[in-house]
Design an enzyme around this catalytic site. Structure first.
Site, PDB file in Angstrom:
ATOM      1  N   CYS A 114       0.867  -1.312   0.034  1.00 13.33           N
ATOM      2  CA  CYS A 114       0.124  -0.018  -0.096  1.00 13.33           C
ATOM      3  C   CYS A 114       0.714   1.388   0.002  1.00 13.33           C
ATOM      4  CB  CYS A 114      -0.948  -0.007   1.214  1.00 13.33           C
ATOM      5  SG  CYS A 114      -2.110  -1.480   0.996  1.00 13.33           S
ATOM      6  N   HIS A 256      -3.227   7.280   2.555  1.00 10.16           N
ATOM      7  CA  HIS A 256      -3.810   5.835   2.247  1.00 10.16           C
ATOM      8  C   HIS A 256      -4.927   5.558   2.823  1.00 10.16           C
ATOM      9  CE1 HIS A 256      -3.968   1.819   1.078  1.00 10.16           C
ATOM     10  NE2 HIS A 256      -3.872   1.280   2.381  1.00 10.16           N
ATOM     11  N   ASN A 286     -10.340   0.020   0.206  1.00 11.60           N
ATOM     12  CA  ASN A 286      -8.973   0.123   0.153  1.00 11.60           C
ATOM     13  C   ASN A 286      -8.451  -0.767  -1.179  1.00 11.60           C
ATOM     14  OD1 ASN A 286      -5.992  -0.603   0.429  1.00 11.60           O
ATOM     15  ND2 ASN A 286      -6.484  -1.046   2.759  1.00 11.60           N
TER      16      ASN A 286
END
Ligand code: ACO
Length: 335
Positions: A114, A256, A286
């Site tokens: 990520c 994020h 996500n």
């Protein structure tokens, strides 16, 4: 601020696959509920790839839009940040470059889960700073649902698919769009918190066949949560400080999109009010490496992120790995 050679964002684009999965869709096949998912993660829906679609396909779509935004059909290199390459070997970036008609340019993948977009940004900025090339197409794309165990309610409700891309060109450090000080870090001692155990040389050389579930993504959510909050807050403060900014004074904060509660906790620690926090997690979930550029592209398209805004960016993910940087948002067309 230095006026030396820097990498400057001059184009942005994003893409999400058309298929949408709602929380109620998930609750029909898993022991979960819309209210649990909303209250624990902030996610209401997400986009997922249909059968046969891979990361490279998402990357090409986002790359096309970023090149159009930059008004350019040539770059000197393609960097692709992804957790879910089309195959273990070779890298996906060369095929994406070829499909975009970019010729025989340098092309490679960056693997930082990520945090991939920020690691990719550092790599792209490095290529430009070293004079290897004058421009880079950086794409961050993940078909994350392809590695999610459909039976695992702890991850199936969170992860989703998408892509975002930016074009960077050589410019001056005092221009809008110039990538500011970059803070990156990792802690491999905690690699077990986020992993896909099988499919690599460690499992293959063990001589034992992998259990089917070992090919899927695993995350120890509660422990990861704690590290995510602490690390993103500290790293953001460090990047802002290196830019000569107070975190509480930034115009926009983009973190994020891991979990809405994490974003809230990080912003609170930094003293950044809710209205300056960018978020699209409710409708995209996500999306791994794609999360940050997808958020920037959507926010810019909606006018929530505008030219002149002082922007603080941060990410955290598997590795563990993390990063943060700053920039003043430039005037850009978004597609
Ligand atoms: N529906 C209903 N109940 C659930 C679900 C679900 N989908 N998932 C878990 N639960 C249950 C658990 O079994 C547990 O039950 P128990 O108390 O009886 O044991 C309870 O809910 C609480 O579970 P927790 O794991 O403590 O829930 P938490 O509030 O921590 O939320 C989550 C879980 C959303 C995963 C959170 O921990 C999180 O977001 N972690 C960090 C994610 C992150 O930052 N990752 C890094 C970036 S992503 C990357 O790098 C790939």
């Amino acid at each position: 601020m230095s006026t030396g050679r820097a990498a400057v964002i001059c184009g942005i684009g994003s893409y999400v696959p058309p298929d949408v999965v709602t929380n109620d869709d998930l609750a029909r096949r898993l022991d979960t509920s819309d209210s649990w998912i909303r209250s624990r993660t902030g996610i209401a829906r997400r986009h997922v790839v249909s059968s046969g679609t891979a990361t490279g396909d998402l990357a090409v779509e986002a790359g096309l839009r970023a090149l159009k935004s930059a008004g350019d059909d040539r770059v000197g290199a393609v960097v692709l940040a992804t957790t879910t390459p089309d195959q273990p070997c070779p890298a996906t970036a060369p095929q994406v470059a070829a499909r975009l008609g970019l010729g025989q340019v340098a092309a490679f993948d960056v693997s930082a889960v990520c945090s991939g977009f920020l690691y990719g940004l550092a790599s792209a900025a490095g290529l430009i700073a070293a004079g290897v090339t004058e421009s880079v197409l950086l794409i961050a794309a993940d078909a994350f649902t392809t590695i999610i165990n459909p039976e695992d309610r702890t991850t199936a409700v969170i992860f989703a698919d998408g892509a975002g891309a930016v074009v960077l060109r050589a410019g001056r450090a005092d221009e809008a769009g110039a990538i500011g000080p970059m803070v990156l870090g990792s802690d491999g001692a905690l690699s077990h918190l986020i992993e896909v155990p099988a499919g690599g040389s460690r499992q293959r050389s063990s001589g034992r066949p992998a259990a089917p579930e070992d090919h899927y993504f695993r995350m120890l959510g509660r422990e990861t949560y704690r590290h995510a909050v602490e690390t993103m807050a500290a790293t953001s403060a460090e990047a802002a400080g290196r830019a000569g900014w107070q975190p509480a004074d930034v115009d926009r904060f983009a973190a994020h999109q891991a979990n809405a509660r994490i974003l809230e906790a990080v912003s609170e620690r930094l003293g950044i009010p809710t209205e300056r926090r960018l978020s699209n997690i409710a409708r995209v979930g996500n999306t791994g490496a794609a999360s940050l550029p997808l958020l920037l592209a959507e926010s810019a398209a909606e006018g929530r992120l505008a030219a002149g805004h002082r922007l603080l960016l941060t990410a955290f993910g598997g590795g563990l790995s993390w990063g943060a940087t700053t920039l003043v948002w430039p005037e850009l067309q978004v597609f």
